[in-house]
Design a protein around this motif. Structure first.
Motif, mmCIF file in Angstrom:
data_model
loop_
_atom_site.group_PDB
_atom_site.id
_atom_site.type_symbol
_atom_site.label_atom_id
_atom_site.label_comp_id
_atom_site.label_asym_id
_atom_site.label_seq_id
_atom_site.Cartn_x
_atom_site.Cartn_y
_atom_site.Cartn_z
ATOM 1 N N GLN A 209 0.859 -1.182 0.000
ATOM 2 C CA GLN A 209 0.000 0.000 0.000
ATOM 3 C C GLN A 209 0.896 1.232 0.000
ATOM 4 O O GLN A 209 1.863 1.296 0.745
ATOM 5 C CB GLN A 209 -0.868 0.025 1.263
ATOM 6 N N SER A 210 0.541 2.211 -0.833
ATOM 7 C CA SER A 210 1.349 3.431 -0.867
ATOM 8 C C SER A 210 0.537 4.608 -0.332
ATOM 9 O O SER A 210 -0.668 4.520 -0.169
ATOM 10 C CB SER A 210 1.773 3.738 -2.297
ATOM 11 N N THR A 217 -3.927 10.912 6.460
ATOM 12 C CA THR A 217 -3.616 9.764 7.312
ATOM 13 C C THR A 217 -3.344 8.524 6.473
ATOM 14 O O THR A 217 -3.635 8.494 5.285
ATOM 15 C CB THR A 217 -4.780 9.402 8.256
ATOM 16 N N VAL A 218 -2.778 7.513 7.119
ATOM 17 C CA VAL A 218 -2.589 6.224 6.449
ATOM 18 C C VAL A 218 -3.488 5.164 7.062
ATOM 19 O O VAL A 218 -3.272 3.974 6.877
ATOM 20 C CB VAL A 218 -1.107 5.766 6.527
ATOM 21 N N ASP A 219 -4.494 5.599 7.806
ATOM 22 C CA ASP A 219 -5.387 4.646 8.486
ATOM 23 C C ASP A 219 -5.996 3.654 7.513
ATOM 24 O O ASP A 219 -6.072 2.455 7.780
ATOM 25 C CB ASP A 219 -6.517 5.407 9.196
ATOM 26 N N SER A 220 -6.453 4.156 6.386
ATOM 27 C CA SER A 220 -7.099 3.287 5.407
ATOM 28 C C SER A 220 -6.149 2.190 4.936
ATOM 29 O O SER A 220 -6.530 1.031 4.799
ATOM 30 C CB SER A 220 -7.548 4.158 4.233
ATOM 31 N N GLN A 221 -4.901 2.565 4.696
ATOM 32 C CA GLN A 221 -3.915 1.587 4.236
ATOM 33 C C GLN A 221 -3.649 0.529 5.293
ATOM 34 O O GLN A 221 -3.505 -0.661 4.983
ATOM 35 C CB GLN A 221 -2.598 2.285 3.863
ATOM 36 N N GLN C 6 -15.418 -0.501 8.005
ATOM 37 C CA GLN C 6 -14.227 0.104 8.600
ATOM 38 C C GLN C 6 -13.667 1.188 7.690
ATOM 39 O O GLN C 6 -13.311 2.275 8.164
ATOM 40 C CB GLN C 6 -13.170 -0.995 8.818
ATOM 41 N N GLN C 7 -13.623 0.911 6.391
ATOM 42 C CA GLN C 7 -13.078 1.914 5.469
ATOM 43 C C GLN C 7 -13.990 3.126 5.376
ATOM 44 O O GLN C 7 -13.535 4.256 5.253
ATOM 45 C CB GLN C 7 -12.861 1.310 4.071
ATOM 46 N N VAL C 8 -15.295 2.869 5.436
ATOM 47 C CA VAL C 8 -16.215 4.007 5.381
ATOM 48 C C VAL C 8 -16.021 4.887 6.611
ATOM 49 O O VAL C 8 -15.960 6.113 6.524
ATOM 50 C CB VAL C 8 -17.677 3.523 5.286
ATOM 51 N N LEU C 252 -12.560 4.063 -0.397
ATOM 52 C CA LEU C 252 -13.171 2.915 -1.050
ATOM 53 C C LEU C 252 -12.477 2.597 -2.371
ATOM 54 O O LEU C 252 -12.230 1.439 -2.698
ATOM 55 C CB LEU C 252 -14.660 3.169 -1.279
ATOM 56 N N VAL C 253 -12.143 3.652 -3.108
ATOM 57 C CA VAL C 253 -11.421 3.433 -4.373
ATOM 58 C C VAL C 253 -10.089 2.754 -4.102
ATOM 59 O O VAL C 253 -9.711 1.781 -4.751
ATOM 60 C CB VAL C 253 -11.198 4.764 -5.116
ATOM 61 N N GLY C 254 -9.376 3.264 -3.091
ATOM 62 C CA GLY C 254 -8.084 2.685 -2.775
ATOM 63 C C GLY C 254 -8.171 1.230 -2.370
ATOM 64 O O GLY C 254 -7.270 0.447 -2.605
#
Lengths: 405, 335, 293
Positions: A209-210, A217-221, C6-8, C252-254
């Protein structure tokens, strides 16, 4: 008539004399006089990388200290440093100014991979020593093609390979997740790890993940990485994001074997804000004494540095590892100048820089030394793994030496 | 200023500019090459924003596209730099036109932000297509040597080439804005409904202007790739687009000369700011910006024009006898 | 399904960051018709002031109130001293002045407090909230809540108070407003003061997540502009919704669009905004202006 002819003759004579005088061998050494040595530098004092601008400042402060104590072989160091805002075109302009207008003897510790790449060819064409560049990229150790350029810190790819070999040895069925910054720094580390894992890289790495420096933030990654089932995590982030990554991983209950890149190994700026408990078990590779690590508080190298900071750079942060880095490399530069003695020609400066044997710097880890030669333009090639025990970085294993491998 | 005086002034300035390589060092020539490049880029943006009233905060994107087209052509296909410049111009013209068509629907602020988004996305896109663009490592180029065995340095040759391109493009632009097309552009800016009632195809002209504007900036980008001999995503961040905007406002909107002045501002003032204060150079730059806007809110070219107008007006009304008119009254209402 | 939720949630948290600054941007635009490029830096500067107070031993909430007060005064002063001389000049001239302000504030912050990042405390408890397997940061939730409260306050202010009405009138029709007895000039100053206060709240809420440094707001401001554009610059609700949307869609896209992955996340978010604009040129909630010819 006679008057005019005489005047003309005198004028001609004067012009001839001037012509001869300027045709006579010019000042012998560029950037050097009997009392002064000019060193040039560009640093990102503004712009996205401005956090590193303190390096230029601490180097200037150290040179002031050296000058106060008499200089090097009787000459004071005139340190000329310009802002390049981490922009390659600006770096080109400023380095040209240093070389062509300010006529410096050497260019030293220019910072950043894109900026140094932009000036790489030019500075070698101009035959100006390009010393101890402040970047972890691998390309500066190429004396055959770029004999005037010399790196400094252990490069990122080597560090990535150190982690990779540790993983291969100790975690054979690892599932590796990697978070990396989407630029040359992040990609260099990534390459090091992938190269180090060899043929198995694509099998072992389950997710990459980049992120961009401009992301909040990088929380999503981190969420995605946990979800991939990874049990080993290679964390290639700068301090601001390293804190988030460690925190978030801890919050969502993800506890992989966590390798943190050296850039973010500071206790004060990363581990404490992320939580000392949450940071337990983190592994990194070190080559310097981490200045907020309590184990060095009585070490002479450390206490000397603190005294220097308090006297010459009081507005500098004692929590900032960059200030230790700059101090170290400035000492090395002074050593090179000392080795030059009275021959401070550009040729001799690079010759002496490529002639450092087992030289010790006060803030390097014990046992690590500076070594260079005409075929080896990488001064520091040793690193050692360390694990965080909740209080300090505990060094373990052997000193990894890229030169000897 | 009447046409003749203007042309004479232009010839003098251009002749002076061509003479610079004789006594200027390589470094200074490099800086002035940059000034020429910025001037072309600013001319492009000025055509769009100054003359046609469409705000763009994304011209850094076209600059980057031009630079990379040139770099890729030189690096991957070994094409001589001379050819890359017109190709970059044409490709950017097309891209600009294609962007301009849908952008027609957006007004002022929203257009500015849509273009801003373009400028933001470009570095990321450049990094993504690593195979072509070299990713974050960028592409290293070689500075061309002077051809035909001329005994001049690469810096001097590059400066002369860049200067010539600049002069050609400025002459073209000056003719454009003085022509029917130029008047149509300005009419659209001032009152597009009235313009349309007069028969001006607003949609076509706006898109075309976008295209031409992008072409100019693309050419500037291509020249910069050769001059710096290196392209990387870090060279084309958001601040570049903002710098261009600063350049045209400081230089003077809807002015041909203004772009040269604006280019000198954005090239040299940051360096002066550094000389003044090592600690907070950009604060000094910011003060310069604000100061300039207080003293010359219509840019340098605008200030000169107003000064000239007020001189002429006071002379004219004095000749006619009676009270001198104020320069406010003498100006055309639409400006 | 869990990862989607979680992503949302994570997207709403980042979106909240964008929304809070976007709100301040829209505030100034509504009150003064000017896009203030320096909004983010003003917020950052105010946050540094808060940090200085807290570092000197002042309690969190006292420092908070103190900073808001100073931010308000600062905003008013900036409008009176810096913006007023160019009030009636072309819009781009004013834009350049705000850009000048931006670089000055950024440079001064770096000079005064150095560029080393500083951790910033959060008033919310450290322990995250767990709902099944979904984990929500408490600060993230708190920050979203604060943004929504600010939105509500703003809405009430503009809709139901005489002062808010006066400000809206002054922005939309200065001439008629003057005839009605409204001191237009001071309304503008008030607008800047309020926006600065909102910005300060945004900065203080956001700093614990982003860590405080002079470039903290740089990236956020870009997203805030995108959010405000998406939602419509004339609408505070639009700005907030826009912010949340940008945050969620980006995440979501990521996560789900694998060929794009994370390396083009920003590009996609921006493309999305442009597409929306093409369909609704004044943003989702913006009102198309009908002008008399």
């Amino acid at each position: 008539m006679i008057g005019r002819k005489l005047t003309a003759a005198v004028l001609a004579g004067a012009l001839l004399g001037l012509g001869l005088a300027s045709a006579a061998p010019a000042q012998t050494v560029v950037g050097v006089t009997a009392t002064e040595i000019k060193l040039g530098n560009t640093n990102p004092y503004s712009g996205p990388a401005s956090a590193y601008g303190t390096i230029g400042k601490v180097i200037g402060a150290y040179f002031k200290k050296v000058n106060d104590e008499g200089g090097v072989n009787g000459r004071k160091i005139n340190f000329i440093s310009y802002d390049d805002s981490y922009s390659p075109p600006k770096a080109v302009e400023m380095v040209r100014k240093l070389v062509e207008q300010d006529q410096v003897a050497a260019v030293f510790q220019t910072l950043g991979t894109p900026t140094n790449t932009a000036i790489h060819k030019y500075i070698n064409q101009q035959k100006v020593p390009h010393l101890f560049v402040a970047t972890g990229a691998t390309k500066w150790n190429d004396p055959k093609n770029f004999p005037w350029t010399m790196g400094f810190q252990p490069n990122y790819q080597t560090e990535g390979r150190v982690y990779a070999s540790h993983i291969l040895k100790n975690f054979p069925d690892a599932k590796i997740g990697i978070l990396y910054q989407n630029d040359d720094y992040g990609k260099d580390y990534l390459k090091g790890m992938e190269d180090g894992l060899g043929a198995n890289a694509s099998k072992l790495i389950v997710m990459k993940q980049s992120y961009e420096v401009t992301d909040p933030t990088v929380d999503s990654q981190i969420i995605n990485l946990k979800n991939s089932g990874a049990n080993v995590f290679f964390n290639i982030t700068i301090p601001k994001f390293a804190v988030q990554a460690i925190k978030k991983a801890n919050d969502i209950g993800w506890k992989p074997t966590h390798f943190l890149n050296n850039v973010s190994s500071s206790l004060a700026t990363v581990l404490k804000p992320a939580g000392l408990e949450a940071s337990k078990g983190l592994i990194t590779a070190l080559y310097m004494k981490e200045v907020t690590d309590p184990q060095w508080s009585k070490d002479k190298g450390f206490t000397d540095w603190v005294a220097f900071m308090k006297k010459y750079y009081p507005e500098g942060n004692l929590d900032d590892q960059s200030n230790a880095y700059g101090y170290n490399v400035a000492i090395l530069m002074v050593q090179v100048l000392k080795q030059c003695g009275n021959d401070l020609s550009r040729e001799n400066i690079i010759k002496q820089a490529a002639n450092l044997k087992d030289y010790d710097l006060p803030l390097l880890l014990p046992g690590m030394k500076i070594n260079t030669s005409p075929t080896d333009h990488a001064p520091i090639e040793q690193e050692q793994l360390a694990k965080f025990d909740g209080e300090r970085w505990v060094l373990f294993g052997e000193i990894f030496d890229a030169f000897r491998k | 200023m009447n046409r003749r005086a203007s042309v004479i002034l232009a010839v003098v300035v251009i002749a002076f500019a061509y003479s610079l390589p004789i006594y200027m060092s390589g470094f200074r020539l490099f800086q002035f090459t940059q000034v020429c490049i910025y001037a072309i880029a600013l001319m492009g943006l000025n055509l769009l924003t100054g003359y046609n009233g469409q705000f763009s905060l994304g011209h850094g994107a076209f600059y980057a596209i031009g630079a990379y087209i040139s770099a890729i052509m030189m690096d991957q296909w070994a094409i001589a730099y001379g050819w890359t410049i017109p190709v970059a111009g044409v490709l950017c013209l097309i891209v600009g036109f294609l962007f301009g068509r849908p952008a027609l629907r957006l007004e002022g602020l929203y257009l500015a932000l849509a273009t801003f988004s373009l400028a933001l996305a470009v570095p990321q896109i450049l990094k993504y297509f690593e195979h072509w663009t070299g990713g974050s490592q960028g592409i290293v180029l070689t500075k061309p040597k002077a051809p035909w065995g001329l005994k001049i340095t690469e810096d001097q040759w590059l400066y002369l080439v860049t200067l010539t391109v600049t002069v050609v493009m400025f002459v073209l632009a000056a003719n454009l804005v003085r022509s029917r097309v130029g008047r149509a552009m300005v009419a659209i800016r001032d009152n597009h409904i009235a313009a349309e009632t007069m028969g001006v195809d607003s949609a076509l002209y706006k898109s075309l202007t976008f295209g031409v504007s992008a072409a100019y900036t693309g050419v500037a980008g291509a020249l910069s790739a050769v001059a710096i001999a290196y392209v990387a995503p870090d060279s084309f961040n958001v601040f570049l687009s903002v710098t261009f905007l600063i350049g045209i406002v400081i230089g003077g909107l809807a002015s041909v000369w203004g772009n040269v002045l604006g280019a000198m501002f954005i090239q040299f003032v940051p360096n002066w700011a550094q000389d003044i204060s090592k600690a907070a150079p950009w604060a000094i730059f910011g003060i310069f910006l604000i100061g300039f806007m207080y003293v010359m809110p219509y840019g340098i070219a605008g200030a000169i024009k107003r000064l000239w107008i007020s001189q002429v007006v006071s002379r004219v009304s004095q000749k006619q006898g009676g009270e001198p008119l104020s320069s406010q009254q003498a100006e055309s209402p639409s400006r | 399904m869990d990862i989607f939720v979680q992503q949302v949630m994570s997207g709403l948290a980042t979106g909240g960051i964008y929304a809070s600054l976007a709100l301040a941007l829209v505030m100034i635009y509504q009150a003064t018709d000017v896009v203030n490029f320096a909004q983010g830096e003003m917020a950052m500067f105010a946050t540094y002031l808060a940090w200085t107070f807290m570092n000197a031993g002042v309690s969190y909430w006292t420092a908070f109130i103190l900073t808001l007060a100073i931010a308000f005064v600062g905003g008013v002063v900036i409008q009176r001293v810096v913006i007023r001389p160019v009030e009636n000049k072309p819009i781009l001239t004013i834009v350049i002045v705000t850009l000048g302000l931006l670089v000055i504030l950024n440079s001064m912050a770096g000079w005064i407090w150095t560029y080393l990042q500083k951790p910033f405390p959060s008033p919310f408890p450290r322990e995250p909230i767990r709902m099944g397997t979904v984990v929500l940061g408490t600060h993230d939730l708190g920050e979203i809540a604060v943004t929504l409260v600010m939105l509500a306050l703003l809405f009430v202010f503009f809709r139901f108070t005489p002062l808010g009405l006066a400000m809206r009138a002054a922005a939309q029709n200065p001439l008629s407003s003057r005839l009605a007895g409204i001191r237009v000039s001071w309304m503008l100053a008030l607008g800047w003061g309020l926006a600065a206060t909102f910005g300060a709240v945004a900065g203080i809420m956001v700093a614990p997540i982003l860590t405080l440094d002079p470039n903290m707001m740089g990236g956020i401001q870009i997203y805030a502009f995108a959010a405000a554009t998406l939602g419509g610059f004339g609408s505070p609700v639009g700005a907030v919704v826009g912010g949340f949307l940008v945050g969620v869609v980006e995440n979501l896209v990521g996560t789900y669009v694998s060929f794009i992955g994370t390396e083009l996340k920003l590009t996609v978010a921006l493309a999305m905004i442009i597409v929306v604009l093409l369909v609704k040129p004044s943003g989702l909630f913006g009102r198309t202006h009908v002008r008399r010819v």
